[in-house]
Design a protein around this motif. Structure first.
Motif, PDB file in Angstrom:
ATOM      1  N   MET A  33       0.858  -1.186   0.000  1.00  0.00           N
ATOM      2  CA  MET A  33       0.000   0.000   0.000  1.00  0.00           C
ATOM      3  C   MET A  33       0.890   1.229   0.000  1.00  0.00           C
ATOM      4  SD  MET A  33      -2.962  -1.356   2.592  1.00  0.00           S
ATOM      5  CE  MET A  33      -4.219  -0.262   1.987  1.00  0.00           C
ATOM      6  N   THR A  34       1.523   1.476  -1.155  1.00  0.00           N
ATOM      7  CA  THR A  34       2.536   2.523  -1.262  1.00  0.00           C
ATOM      8  C   THR A  34       2.419   3.254  -2.591  1.00  0.00           C
ATOM      9  OG1 THR A  34       4.100   1.256   0.099  1.00  0.00           O
ATOM     10  CG2 THR A  34       5.022   2.979  -1.287  1.00  0.00           C
ATOM     11  N   LYS A  35       2.556   4.563  -2.531  1.00  0.00           N
ATOM     12  CA  LYS A  35       2.733   5.382  -3.732  1.00  0.00           C
ATOM     13  C   LYS A  35       4.211   5.758  -3.810  1.00  0.00           C
ATOM     14  CE  LYS A  35      -0.089   8.769  -4.777  1.00  0.00           C
ATOM     15  NZ  LYS A  35      -0.770  10.090  -4.713  1.00  0.00           N
ATOM     16  N   LYS A  36       4.815   5.525  -4.975  1.00  0.00           N
ATOM     17  CA  LYS A  36       6.239   5.781  -5.152  1.00  0.00           C
ATOM     18  C   LYS A  36       6.449   6.964  -6.079  1.00  0.00           C
ATOM     19  CE  LYS A  36       8.829   2.827  -7.477  1.00  0.00           C
ATOM     20  NZ  LYS A  36       9.672   1.643  -7.789  1.00  0.00           N
ATOM     21  N   CYS A  37       7.259   7.909  -5.640  1.00  0.00           N
ATOM     22  CA  CYS A  37       7.611   9.085  -6.445  1.00  0.00           C
ATOM     23  C   CYS A  37       9.098   9.006  -6.771  1.00  0.00           C
ATOM     24  CB  CYS A  37       7.281  10.368  -5.674  1.00  0.00           C
ATOM     25  SG  CYS A  37       7.805  11.878  -6.499  1.00  0.00           S
ATOM     26  N   SER A  38       9.398   8.647  -8.017  1.00  0.00           N
ATOM     27  CA  SER A  38      10.791   8.494  -8.460  1.00  0.00           C
ATOM     28  C   SER A  38      11.203   9.740  -9.239  1.00  0.00           C
ATOM     29  CB  SER A  38      10.945   7.258  -9.353  1.00  0.00           C
ATOM     30  OG  SER A  38      10.483   6.100  -8.693  1.00  0.00           O
ATOM     31  N   ILE A  39      12.369  10.277  -8.926  1.00  0.00           N
ATOM     32  CA  ILE A  39      12.807  11.543  -9.520  1.00  0.00           C
ATOM     33  C   ILE A  39      14.204  11.386 -10.094  1.00  0.00           C
ATOM     34  CG2 ILE A  39      13.104  14.018  -9.122  1.00  0.00           C
ATOM     35  CD1 ILE A  39      11.541  13.423  -6.412  1.00  0.00           C
ATOM     36  N   LYS A  40      14.356  11.743 -11.368  1.00  0.00           N
ATOM     37  CA  LYS A  40      15.663  11.810 -12.002  1.00  0.00           C
ATOM     38  C   LYS A  40      16.000  13.290 -12.217  1.00  0.00           C
ATOM     39  CE  LYS A  40      15.279   7.377 -14.401  1.00  0.00           C
ATOM     40  NZ  LYS A  40      15.269   6.679 -15.731  1.00  0.00           N
ATOM     41  N   ILE A  41      17.218  13.663 -11.828  1.00  0.00           N
ATOM     42  CA  ILE A  41      17.624  15.070 -11.859  1.00  0.00           C
ATOM     43  C   ILE A  41      18.930  15.194 -12.625  1.00  0.00           C
ATOM     44  CG2 ILE A  41      17.997  17.126 -10.442  1.00  0.00           C
ATOM     45  CD1 ILE A  41      16.952  15.372  -8.043  1.00  0.00           C
ATOM     46  N   SER A  42      18.990  16.177 -13.544  1.00  0.00           N
ATOM     47  CA  SER A  42      20.212  16.415 -14.316  1.00  0.00           C
ATOM     48  C   SER A  42      20.526  17.909 -14.315  1.00  0.00           C
ATOM     49  CB  SER A  42      20.050  15.937 -15.763  1.00  0.00           C
ATOM     50  OG  SER A  42      19.822  14.542 -15.808  1.00  0.00           O
ATOM     51  N   ASN A  43      21.780  18.216 -14.090  1.00  0.00           N
ATOM     52  CA  ASN A  43      22.240  19.605 -14.130  1.00  0.00           C
ATOM     53  C   ASN A  43      22.836  19.874 -15.507  1.00  0.00           C
ATOM     54  OD1 ASN A  43      23.305  22.131 -13.757  1.00  0.00           O
ATOM     55  ND2 ASN A  43      24.820  21.522 -12.216  1.00  0.00           N
ATOM     56  N   SER A  44      22.076  20.574 -16.349  1.00  0.00           N
ATOM     57  CA  SER A  44      22.551  20.889 -17.695  1.00  0.00           C
ATOM     58  C   SER A  44      23.140  22.288 -17.784  1.00  0.00           C
ATOM     59  CB  SER A  44      21.405  20.735 -18.705  1.00  0.00           C
ATOM     60  OG  SER A  44      20.317  21.583 -18.372  1.00  0.00           O
ATOM     61  N   SER A  45      23.348  22.927 -16.627  1.00  0.00           N
ATOM     62  CA  SER A  45      23.935  24.261 -16.621  1.00  0.00           C
ATOM     63  C   SER A  45      25.456  24.160 -16.712  1.00  0.00           C
ATOM     64  CB  SER A  45      23.540  25.010 -15.341  1.00  0.00           C
ATOM     65  OG  SER A  45      24.271  24.511 -14.231  1.00  0.00           O
ATOM     66  N   GLY A  46      26.102  25.297 -16.731  1.00  0.00           N
ATOM     67  CA  GLY A  46      27.560  25.322 -16.802  1.00  0.00           C
ATOM     68  C   GLY A  46      28.226  25.500 -15.468  1.00  0.00           C
ATOM     69  N   SER A  47      27.470  25.326 -14.378  1.00  0.00           N
ATOM     70  CA  SER A  47      28.037  25.536 -13.048  1.00  0.00           C
ATOM     71  C   SER A  47      27.353  24.637 -12.024  1.00  0.00           C
ATOM     72  CB  SER A  47      27.887  27.005 -12.632  1.00  0.00           C
ATOM     73  OG  SER A  47      26.518  27.370 -12.611  1.00  0.00           O
ATOM     74  N   VAL A  48      27.826  24.685 -10.789  1.00  0.00           N
ATOM     75  CA  VAL A  48      27.245  23.905  -9.698  1.00  0.00           C
ATOM     76  C   VAL A  48      25.864  24.455  -9.356  1.00  0.00           C
ATOM     77  CG1 VAL A  48      27.482  23.249  -7.276  1.00  0.00           C
ATOM     78  CG2 VAL A  48      29.492  23.288  -8.759  1.00  0.00           C
ATOM     79  N   ARG A  49      24.921  23.562  -9.067  1.00  0.00           N
ATOM     80  CA  ARG A  49      23.581  23.956  -8.645  1.00  0.00           C
ATOM     81  C   ARG A  49      23.280  23.281  -7.302  1.00  0.00           C
ATOM     82  NH1 ARG A  49      23.822  27.425 -12.007  1.00  0.00           N
ATOM     83  NH2 ARG A  49      22.331  27.865 -13.697  1.00  0.00           N
ATOM     84  N   SER A  50      22.907  24.096  -6.308  1.00  0.00           N
ATOM     85  CA  SER A  50      22.507  23.590  -4.991  1.00  0.00           C
ATOM     86  C   SER A  50      21.041  23.900  -4.765  1.00  0.00           C
ATOM     87  CB  SER A  50      23.362  24.242  -3.893  1.00  0.00           C
ATOM     88  OG  SER A  50      24.735  23.951  -4.072  1.00  0.00           O
ATOM     89  N   PHE A  51      20.290  22.907  -4.309  1.00  0.00           N
ATOM     90  CA  PHE A  51      18.849  23.084  -4.134  1.00  0.00           C
ATOM     91  C   PHE A  51      18.328  22.015  -3.180  1.00  0.00           C
ATOM     92  CE2 PHE A  51      19.675  20.342  -7.703  1.00  0.00           C
ATOM     93  CZ  PHE A  51      18.804  19.285  -7.522  1.00  0.00           C
ATOM     94  N   ASP A  52      17.080  22.179  -2.772  1.00  0.00           N
ATOM     95  CA  ASP A  52      16.406  21.211  -1.911  1.00  0.00           C
ATOM     96  C   ASP A  52      15.197  20.639  -2.642  1.00  0.00           C
ATOM     97  OD1 ASP A  52      18.204  22.248  -0.133  1.00  0.00           O
ATOM     98  OD2 ASP A  52      16.714  23.009   1.291  1.00  0.00           O
ATOM     99  N   LEU A  53      14.850  19.402  -2.317  1.00  0.00           N
ATOM    100  CA  LEU A  53      13.588  18.804  -2.748  1.00  0.00           C
ATOM    101  C   LEU A  53      12.779  18.457  -1.510  1.00  0.00           C
ATOM    102  CD1 LEU A  53      14.256  16.300  -5.690  1.00  0.00           C
ATOM    103  CD2 LEU A  53      13.204  18.559  -5.783  1.00  0.00           C
TER     104      LEU A  53
END
Length: 199
Positions: free
Chosen positions: A68-88
């Motif tokens: 009895m589970t809903k699964k949220c799968s997330i693929k993340i890619s940084n296509s910028s030219g620099s480091v990206r810091s963020f929260d989910l």
């Protein structure tokens, strides 16, 4: 489906049915990855693709055949030219009953991977578990604190206006890709909430 809704649902497109949110926090701005995404629906899953500040997200929601589970799968890619810091953050407005209006106080327990909560007025006894892959970086179970940006606070374990939110921090180098998962599950016994993730 009527007596034990995990989140609000009214079958009314004009009502606010957004009982679950997947939020990206970047530069102190909150982005709703689902409402901003391009959607695709299939018999076995729903998928949204979103791009924010050259960070690409593919979000896939599915229900495993067992458990009895809903699964949220997330693929993340940084296509910028620099480091990206963020929260989910995965945010849930819990019901665990017929509707939000008839919910009582919620009893909340923090675990290493998420939050377990129980509606004191629930017509069906059970526990809802919001968790993520690996350890959570922060959590919140007060709506007031969530929208004020206050996390990991020493809150009362019984909440009237309860939410459940768990978050993870990311730092992606140029061209780097990662994946993660969030889970929303239910079990009649406390121990079965986490067991549902493995079935």
């Amino acid at each position: 489906s009527r007596e034990n809704k995990l989140t609000p649902w009214y079958n009314d497109l004009m009502s606010d049915n957004r009982g679950e949110l997947l939020i990206m926090k970047y530069n102190d701005v909150l982005y709703d990855l689902i409402s901003l995404g391009n959607a695709k629906f299939t018999p076995s899953y729903a998928e949204w693709k979103t791009k924010i500040s050259d960070i690409e997200f593919t979000v896939k929601i599915s229900i495993p055949e067992k458990g009895m589970t809903k699964k949220c799968s997330i693929k993340i890619s940084n296509s910028s030219g620099s480091v990206r810091s963020f929260d989910l953050m995965y945010f849930v407005n819990p019901v665990s009953g017929v509707n939000k209006e008839s919910s009582g106080k919620f009893y909340v327990t923090k675990t290493e991977n998420g939050l377990v909560f129980e509606n004191s007025f629930a017509p069906m006894c059970g526990f809802t578990y919001l968790s993520c892959e690996g350890k959570i970086d922060y959590f919140c179970f007060s709506k007031k604190h969530f929208f004020e940006g206050i996390f990991n606070a020493d809150e009362d374990e019984t909440i009237n206006d309860c939410c459940a939110a768990v978050g993870k921090k990311f730092e992606l180098k140029k061209g780097e890709s990662v994946s993660t998962e969030f889970f929303l599950s239910w079990g009649a016994l406390f121990c079965l909430t986490s067991l549902a993730l493995t079935m």
